[in-house]
Each structure stands twice: as C-alpha cells, then as structure tokens.
Write an enzyme that holds these catalytic residues in place. Structure first.
Site, PDB file in Angstrom:
ATOM      1  N   HIS A 137       0.859  -1.185   0.000  1.00 35.49           N
ATOM      2  CA  HIS A 137       0.000   0.000   0.000  1.00 35.49           C
ATOM      3  C   HIS A 137       0.894   1.234   0.000  1.00 35.49           C
ATOM      4  CE1 HIS A 137      -3.865  -1.962   1.819  1.00 35.49           C
ATOM      5  NE2 HIS A 137      -3.309  -2.716   0.876  1.00 35.49           N
ATOM      6  N   GLU A 165       1.111   3.821   1.851  1.00 39.07           N
ATOM      7  CA  GLU A 165       1.689   4.199   3.144  1.00 39.07           C
ATOM      8  C   GLU A 165       2.885   3.323   3.493  1.00 39.07           C
ATOM      9  OE1 GLU A 165      -2.879   4.526   3.805  1.00 39.07           O
ATOM     10  OE2 GLU A 165      -1.499   3.431   2.497  1.00 39.07           O
ATOM     11  N   CYS A 210      -5.807   2.026   6.154  1.00 33.67           N
ATOM     12  CA  CYS A 210      -6.485   0.789   6.556  1.00 33.67           C
ATOM     13  C   CYS A 210      -5.829   0.270   7.843  1.00 33.67           C
ATOM     14  CB  CYS A 210      -6.383  -0.251   5.446  1.00 33.67           C
ATOM     15  SG  CYS A 210      -4.711  -0.907   5.206  1.00 33.67           S
ATOM     16  N   CYS A 239      -1.998  -0.535   7.408  1.00 35.62           N
ATOM     17  CA  CYS A 239      -1.193   0.676   7.303  1.00 35.62           C
ATOM     18  C   CYS A 239      -1.174   1.449   8.621  1.00 35.62           C
ATOM     19  CB  CYS A 239      -1.709   1.551   6.172  1.00 35.62           C
ATOM     20  SG  CYS A 239      -1.487   0.779   4.550  1.00 35.62           S
TER      21      CYS A 239
END
Length: 142
Positions: A46, A48, A76, A79
């Site tokens: 992801h 991040e 999420c 993350c």
C-alpha cells in the site's frame, strides 16, 4: 499533500488504486510511495507502507519519530499498524474511507491510547481532489 496527490495519480495511471503517500521530517520529503500491490504482486504494498519503507531506508532507522505522513486516503488497519509501529508523529489524510478507514471512520488505531504510541491526526485537506480521483478510477473499472 499535493505531492501525495501526484503520487496517487502516477499509481492510478498504472492500473493501481490511486493512493499516494509522502513522509516529511523537518520540512524534507524523506519517503514517498503509491500503491504497488499489482505491480509487485504484494498485498502489503500500500502507498503508506511503500512510503514508510522508503523513509526508513533514507534515514537508516525504522523509527520515524517527528515525521508527518501525508496520504490521500485514510489508512487501513494494516497501514495504521505500520504507522504506529514506525512512531510517526502526525498523519494527515485527505479522503475518509468508510469501508476500511482506521483513522476515525471504522475505528481509530492511529490514536488508540492503549498502544505504546499514537499519532496526531488531521483530515480533509484536498479531500475533494482525492475523492474525485478515486471515484473516477473505480467508475472506469466498472
């Protein structure tokens, strides 16, 4: 935040969900990333996490104390956990994620005082631009 939006646009142009993230410490960008889950065949890639990894590498330390993470979409749970573990001081996200957001929408891992670290959280900066980018991406995929 505009750099995070640029990262999101770059990722979206490659078929990834257009989310971008930037880590800043003392006014300097020390890490940036966009979603790379498809490109890297990695469910943890992801934006991040990519940005946190880049920042940690550039600093030679996994602790990113004093840094701010700017991201175009609310983190999420995965993350948010990585953000807390990396000791990020502040998270600024643009668009809320009512289906997976862990910065206040579904829950708030980022500010859970039961954890050994928690972050300052701000939201809404460039939210309409980030939301439009995401909506356009998913509209094209349908």
């Amino acid at each position: 935040m505009s750099i995070a939006l640029e990262c999101a646009q770059q990722g979206g142009s490659k078929g990834e969900v257009p989310v971008g993230a930037v880590v800043v410490r003392e006014g300097r960008v020390i890490g940036k990333g966009n979603n790379r889950t498809i490109r890297d065949a990695d469910p943890t890639a992801h934006a991040e996490v990519v940005a946190l990894r880049a920042a940690a590498q550039s600093q030679g330390d996994w602790r990113l104390s004093g840094a701010t993470l700017y991201v175009t979409l609310e983190p999420c749970s995965m993350c948010a956990g990585a953000i807390v573990l990396s000791r990020i001081a502040r998270v600024v996200f643009a668009a809320h994620d009512p289906k997976a957001g862990m910065g206040g929408s579904l829950d708030n891992i980022l500010q859970d005082k039961r954890l050994n670290h928690y972050c300052e959280v701000d939201s809404g900066i460039l939210s309409s631009e980030s939301s439009s980018l995401l909506k356009s991406f998913f509209r094209q995929r349908r």
